[in-house]
Design an enzyme around this catalytic site. Structure first.
Site, PDB file in Angstrom:
ATOM      1  N   HIS A  75      35.612  52.050  84.670  1.00 29.00           N
ATOM      2  CA  HIS A  75      37.072  51.705  84.595  1.00 29.00           C
ATOM      3  C   HIS A  75      37.317  50.658  85.682  1.00 29.00           C
ATOM      4  CE1 HIS A  75      37.349  55.048  81.619  1.00 29.00           C
ATOM      5  NE2 HIS A  75      37.272  55.815  82.565  1.00 29.00           N
ATOM      6  N   ILE A 104      41.997  10.466  69.364  1.00 31.54           N
ATOM      7  CA  ILE A 104      43.551   9.993  68.714  1.00 31.54           C
ATOM      8  C   ILE A 104      43.721  10.150  67.543  1.00 31.54           C
ATOM      9  CG2 ILE A 104      45.428   8.268  68.658  1.00 31.54           C
ATOM     10  CD1 ILE A 104      44.734   9.680  71.548  1.00 31.54           C
ATOM     11  N   LYS A 125      49.021  19.851  57.432  1.00 32.45           N
ATOM     12  CA  LYS A 125      50.435  19.645  56.852  1.00 32.45           C
ATOM     13  C   LYS A 125      50.252  19.953  55.155  1.00 32.45           C
ATOM     14  CE  LYS A 125      55.026  17.742  56.904  1.00 32.45           C
ATOM     15  NZ  LYS A 125      55.870  16.848  57.594  1.00 32.45           N
TER      16      LYS A 125
END
Length: 533
Positions: free
Chosen positions: A285, A133, A144
């Site tokens: 492929h 947390i 930020k």
């Protein structure tokens, strides 16, 4: 980023709180040598002190001890204010002075090992306790405020951090901080994705309202499917044996198409239990051009190769048992892009060393093809998500619908053909004889066309081998979905098939069954479809 942010931000105070202690003391010593004050928590603080470093406990900064079994220790204004304060904002600076909040210039955090805890099979409560947390909260705050704060979440960025500091006289530059911030947000996003995905499974929510996916960059690829497409390879963190977790022993780095085809090959060969003998799959492929069982691995390879030698050139080879020297010698006779196997002996490794462009991958085993996994693909404006096709049938699941029952040999080939058809692009038609594919028709808009293409390939290969009859003569045939009309079935019978396996369930079943009886075919229904688009 504020308009007046300094170009370079000196690092004077760092908060370090890591679960993974790799490189911790070296980083702490390097920062201390550069005059950085160290703050830390719990085990990180102890490790740094044991290394002889001076460390301030976060509890001394917050005025609160760690509490609630460590759930609460960094959730405090003295920590988050130090991370979030804009250093060129007068109001922020005044608030810091009023409340005695000191700036934190560097945050080094890696999170509780939630993903590892889940991977170990821990119980629900243990997984919950390993959800971090405080760590994500600090990481997001520092990211930020990357105008002023450097945030490091990966051990591999420790040296880059120190290098940037040395280059800028103990500071970090804006470009580096932005890159660190992006990495930080990606880490918390991946962490939350892991938690939400685990919880959806743990509480039985099959279609959660929101679903998150995350990966870690393993390789920046030269290009994607085509040279004008950029591409990269990301790992999902699982330990599933396969191309993502394999060891590459030689050759150029894998391309986008190599990775895709190698995964297809290994997932197919994993359907063939190694306890019942060697098996080989050759892919081109993303479609199999030859799959076979053998008494030895070299025999399995030769039989797979003889299904379609032309398509096998430049293909991907997957084995269900370790590669040996005899098989390596045989494979070396043509150009092969990749060989993947659960191991390789010394003779094989030595033989392949002469083939510089061949990539050899070994794995820790075979993937569990019955595992409950998700697959997803992007469409315009969204993602399609489904369970991975782990459907399997046994002899007991088959429904006989014709007058004639398959012989024991036909039954064994029918079950083998069904496993291969699951890995062929729809519409899929697979002819098998004596434990080896002898014709494969894939990806056609019409099932009749797939039947005819597979039959044509069996004829072409017979001609190349100098055989009088097509390879499909006396074979069995598998169809990934039902025959809606008799025409596809009759095309298979014309090719030489004597027994048929397909899901059934068409409105035209009666007509198809009558056509099979009229042709003397044995036919069984699986009740299961294997579309692969």
């Amino acid at each position: 980023m504020t308009n007046n942010a300094p170009a370079n931000t000196p690092i004077r105070r760092a908060l370090i709180s890591v679960s993974d202690k790799t490189g911790l003391t070296d980083l702490g010593q390097a920062l201390a040598a550069r005059g950085v004050e160290l703050l830390s928590t719990g085990g990180s603080a102890k490790a740094l002190r044991d290394a002889g470093l001076t460390v301030t406990d976060v509890a001394d900064v917050t005025g609160f001890p760690e509490m609630m079994d460590g759930r609460v220790k960094t959730l405090h204004p003295n920590v988050h204010g130090g991370l979030l304060a804009l250093r060129d904002n007068a109001d922020h600076l005044a608030a810091m002075e009023t409340h005695d909040i000191a700036p934190i210039d560097l945050l080094v955090v890696n999170l509780y090992p939630f993903e590892e805890t889940v991977a170990k099979g821990a119980d629900y409560d243990t997984c919950i306790e390993n959800i971090d947390i405080g760590g994500p909260a600090m990481i997001r705050a520092a990211a930020k405020n990357h105008a002023f704060v450097s945030v490091v979440v990966d051990v591999e960025d420790y040296e880059k951090l120190l290098g940037d500091m040395d280059q800028h006289s103990g500071a970090t530059c804006p470009k580096f901080r932005k890159k660190l911030a992006q990495t930080a947000y990606a880490r918390t996003a991946a962490y939350d994705a892991a938690v939400s995905t685990w919880m959806a499974s743990a509480i039985g929510v099959e279609t959660p309202r929101r679903r998150a996916f995350a990966g870690t960059l393993a390789q920046t690829l030269r290009y994607g499917e085509n040279p004008h497409q950029s591409a990269a390879f990301y790992l999902d963190g699982s330990d599933r044996p396969g191309v993502a977790t394999a060891v590459q022993h030689q050759g150029k780095e894998l391309s986008y198409n190599n990775i895709n085809d190698t995964d297809a090959a290994f997932e197919l060969v994993a359907e063939l239990d190694p306890n019942y003998g060697p098996a080989c799959a050759i892919i081109k492929h993303a479609n199999p051009c030859g799959v076979a069982l053998g008494a030895t691995m070299v025999e399995a390879y030769k039989r797979a190769f003889d299904c379609d030698r032309t398509s096998a050139f430049g293909g991907i080879i997957a084995l269900n048992q370790p590669l040996d020297g005899a098989t390596a010698e045989e494979i070396s006779k043509i150009f092969t892009e990749v060989v993947i196997a659960p191991g390789a002996d010394a003779d094989a490794m030595e033989i392949f060393r002469k083939k510089k462009n061949l990539r050899l991958l070994t794995t820790a085993g075979l993937p569990d093809v019955t595992a409950a996994l998700l697959s997803y693909r992007q469409v315009s404006g969204g993602l399609l998500v489904q369970d991975k096709d782990n459907g399997h049938i046994s002899e007991n699941n088959l429904k006989l619908v014709t007058k004639r029952s398959p012989t024991d040999a036909e039954l064994a080939d029918l079950l083998f053909a069904w496993k291969v058809a699951k890995h062929v692009k729809s519409n899929a038609i697979v002819y098998v004889k004596d434990g080896a594919t002898v014709g494969v028709g894939a990806g056609q808009m019409s099932r009749v066309d797939s039947s005819r293409i597979a039959a044509r390939k069996s004829q072409d290969m017979a001609d190349a081998l100098g055989l009088a009859a097509p390879l499909a003569q006396g074979s069995v045939v598998a169809s990934d979905a039902f025959f809606p009309f008799p025409d596809g079935l009759l095309a298979a019978a014309e090719a030489g098939a004597t027994a048929v396996i397909h899901p059934g369930g068409s409105m035209g079943d009666k007509a198809v069954i009558k056509a099979a009886d009229d042709a003397g075919l044995a036919m069984v229904f699986t009740g299961m479809r294997h579309f692969r688009h």
